[in-house]
Design a protein around this motif. Sequence first.
Motif, mmCIF file in Angstrom:
data_model
loop_
_atom_site.group_PDB
_atom_site.id
_atom_site.type_symbol
_atom_site.label_atom_id
_atom_site.label_comp_id
_atom_site.label_asym_id
_atom_site.label_seq_id
_atom_site.Cartn_x
_atom_site.Cartn_y
_atom_site.Cartn_z
ATOM 1 N N GLY A 178 0.788 -1.224 0.000
ATOM 2 C CA GLY A 178 0.000 0.000 0.000
ATOM 3 C C GLY A 178 0.817 1.269 0.000
ATOM 4 N N GLY A 179 2.147 1.157 -0.024
ATOM 5 C CA GLY A 179 2.977 2.353 -0.008
ATOM 6 C C GLY A 179 4.322 2.113 -0.654
ATOM 7 N N VAL A 180 4.857 3.190 -1.215
ATOM 8 C CA VAL A 180 6.177 3.156 -1.847
ATOM 9 C C VAL A 180 6.939 4.382 -1.389
ATOM 10 C CG1 VAL A 180 7.473 3.064 -4.004
ATOM 11 C CG2 VAL A 180 5.221 1.987 -3.865
ATOM 12 N N SER A 181 8.136 4.169 -0.862
ATOM 13 C CA SER A 181 8.983 5.284 -0.432
ATOM 14 C C SER A 181 10.064 5.503 -1.475
ATOM 15 C CB SER A 181 9.628 4.966 0.928
ATOM 16 O OG SER A 181 8.646 4.766 1.917
ATOM 17 N N GLN A 182 10.048 6.677 -2.083
ATOM 18 C CA GLN A 182 11.070 7.011 -3.060
ATOM 19 C C GLN A 182 12.395 7.267 -2.350
ATOM 20 O OE1 GLN A 182 10.597 6.937 -6.359
ATOM 21 N NE2 GLN A 182 8.476 6.287 -6.078
ATOM 22 N N GLN A 183 13.445 6.634 -2.838
ATOM 23 C CA GLN A 183 14.750 6.760 -2.215
ATOM 24 C C GLN A 183 15.616 7.747 -2.996
ATOM 25 O OE1 GLN A 183 15.289 4.894 0.730
ATOM 26 N NE2 GLN A 183 13.095 4.641 0.389
ATOM 27 N N SER A 184 16.765 8.073 -2.429
ATOM 28 C CA SER A 184 17.693 8.970 -3.105
ATOM 29 C C SER A 184 18.304 8.274 -4.304
ATOM 30 C CB SER A 184 18.797 9.413 -2.134
ATOM 31 O OG SER A 184 19.493 8.285 -1.624
ATOM 32 N N SER A 185 19.008 9.013 -5.134
ATOM 33 C CA SER A 185 19.573 8.486 -6.365
ATOM 34 C C SER A 185 20.455 7.281 -6.076
ATOM 35 C CB SER A 185 20.387 9.577 -7.071
ATOM 36 O OG SER A 185 20.981 9.071 -8.250
ATOM 37 N N TYR A 187 19.255 4.265 -5.304
ATOM 38 C CA TYR A 187 18.568 3.295 -4.459
ATOM 39 C C TYR A 187 17.152 3.085 -4.982
ATOM 40 C CZ TYR A 187 22.387 3.949 -1.166
ATOM 41 O OH TYR A 187 23.634 4.001 -0.595
ATOM 42 N N ALA A 188 16.698 1.855 -4.944
ATOM 43 C CA ALA A 188 15.371 1.528 -5.434
ATOM 44 C C ALA A 188 14.325 1.952 -4.416
ATOM 45 C CB ALA A 188 15.268 0.024 -5.697
ATOM 46 N N PRO A 189 13.077 2.189 -4.858
ATOM 47 C CA PRO A 189 12.011 2.493 -3.909
ATOM 48 C C PRO A 189 11.813 1.356 -2.923
ATOM 49 C CG PRO A 189 11.337 3.015 -6.147
ATOM 50 C CD PRO A 189 12.622 2.271 -6.252
ATOM 51 N N GLN A 190 11.277 1.668 -1.769
ATOM 52 C CA GLN A 190 11.046 0.688 -0.719
ATOM 53 C C GLN A 190 9.545 0.486 -0.573
ATOM 54 O OE1 GLN A 190 12.758 1.689 3.128
ATOM 55 N NE2 GLN A 190 13.737 -0.308 3.176
ATOM 56 N N PHE A 191 9.109 -0.764 -0.634
ATOM 57 C CA PHE A 191 7.681 -1.085 -0.594
ATOM 58 C C PHE A 191 7.272 -1.445 0.835
ATOM 59 C CE2 PHE A 191 9.376 -2.129 -4.742
ATOM 60 C CZ PHE A 191 8.509 -1.476 -5.596
ATOM 61 N N SER A 192 6.046 -1.107 1.173
ATOM 62 C CA SER A 192 5.534 -1.425 2.504
ATOM 63 C C SER A 192 4.166 -2.075 2.380
ATOM 64 C CB SER A 192 5.443 -0.165 3.366
ATOM 65 O OG SER A 192 4.577 0.786 2.773
ATOM 66 N N SER A 193 3.868 -2.941 3.350
ATOM 67 C CA SER A 193 2.581 -3.631 3.391
ATOM 68 C C SER A 193 2.046 -3.585 4.810
ATOM 69 C CB SER A 193 2.749 -5.085 2.924
ATOM 70 O OG SER A 193 3.437 -5.846 3.906
ATOM 71 N N GLN A 194 1.020 -4.403 5.094
ATOM 72 C CA GLN A 194 0.459 -4.425 6.438
ATOM 73 C C GLN A 194 1.445 -4.981 7.455
ATOM 74 O OE1 GLN A 194 -0.165 -6.473 3.984
ATOM 75 N NE2 GLN A 194 -1.085 -8.415 4.614
ATOM 76 N N TYR A 195 2.546 -5.583 6.981
ATOM 77 C CA TYR A 195 3.559 -6.144 7.882
ATOM 78 C C TYR A 195 4.776 -5.230 8.029
ATOM 79 C CZ TYR A 195 0.821 -10.328 6.884
ATOM 80 O OH TYR A 195 -0.206 -11.222 6.741
ATOM 81 N N GLY A 196 4.732 -4.067 7.400
ATOM 82 C CA GLY A 196 5.890 -3.180 7.426
ATOM 83 C C GLY A 196 6.586 -3.203 6.080
#
Length: 280
Positions: A178-185, A187-196
Amino acid sequence: MRQLSPAGQQAVNEIAQRQGFSTNAVESMLESVINGNGSMAQFNHPEFGGGGQWMAGGMTMIGDMFNGYLKGRVDNLCGELARLISNQPDLLRSGSFQSQSQNGSTQYNGSNASYGSGDGNSLFAPAPPDWWGADLRFPNSTGGQNDMRYAYFAQAHRLAIDLGGQVTVYDTLDHSIGGVSQQSSGYAPQFSSQYGYVNLSQLPVVSINGMAPAPTPAPAPLQAPAFTGNNDSSYSNNNVGSANAGDVFASIEKLASLQAKGILTPQEFATKKAELLSRL
């Protein structure tokens, strides 16, 4: 707009001739009516008096608001196009659908969305497969950063990631991303779910560039060392070797057989038997 199929181009040409508009204008209005799901359209074309909108049921507004004749023609055109795409149910969207684009990333949220399939009766030619492959259809969300892009498919439990031209499709298991954190140049985005945060290394890989990953070879089963003996009375401790309980009892049986054949004396048998039993 997608490329028209031969049947679609013929239909547009016939409507253009019948309604007295150019094929370019009819194609433009066709796209507007499709975007309005067959019941409304927002358009902007010189042949329609500039910008305007149409709604099924008789509401039509054009830029040349005092030109009733043109207004009637536009209404007739939109009505005919709406009837045309009503025979193409794969062009219509059911349920809610929204698209949003931010900083070069587009995200989609919706359900039951479908578009022209490209069969013999479709208005449009078949669409080329998306970068995530033909097996997956409509993503719930997409985005990208630098040389990486992703697409998440909630119903199919799949997450596709294109990193430097290598497309990896993961099984998301019971994660609901349910979420994506954009990272700095770099680094790939970080995905999050109901478990973190989602650890991609712990998700099963479904395919890499459309191919199933090579299976990991199973480790070879461990084998117990076999007992080897001599057929003479100089049976040595080295031939007995270290063994588990099963090997010890097997060795005793072999020694008993040697004694029965007269190769070992009862004393030698008793000595070797005691030695083997001491290893248990």
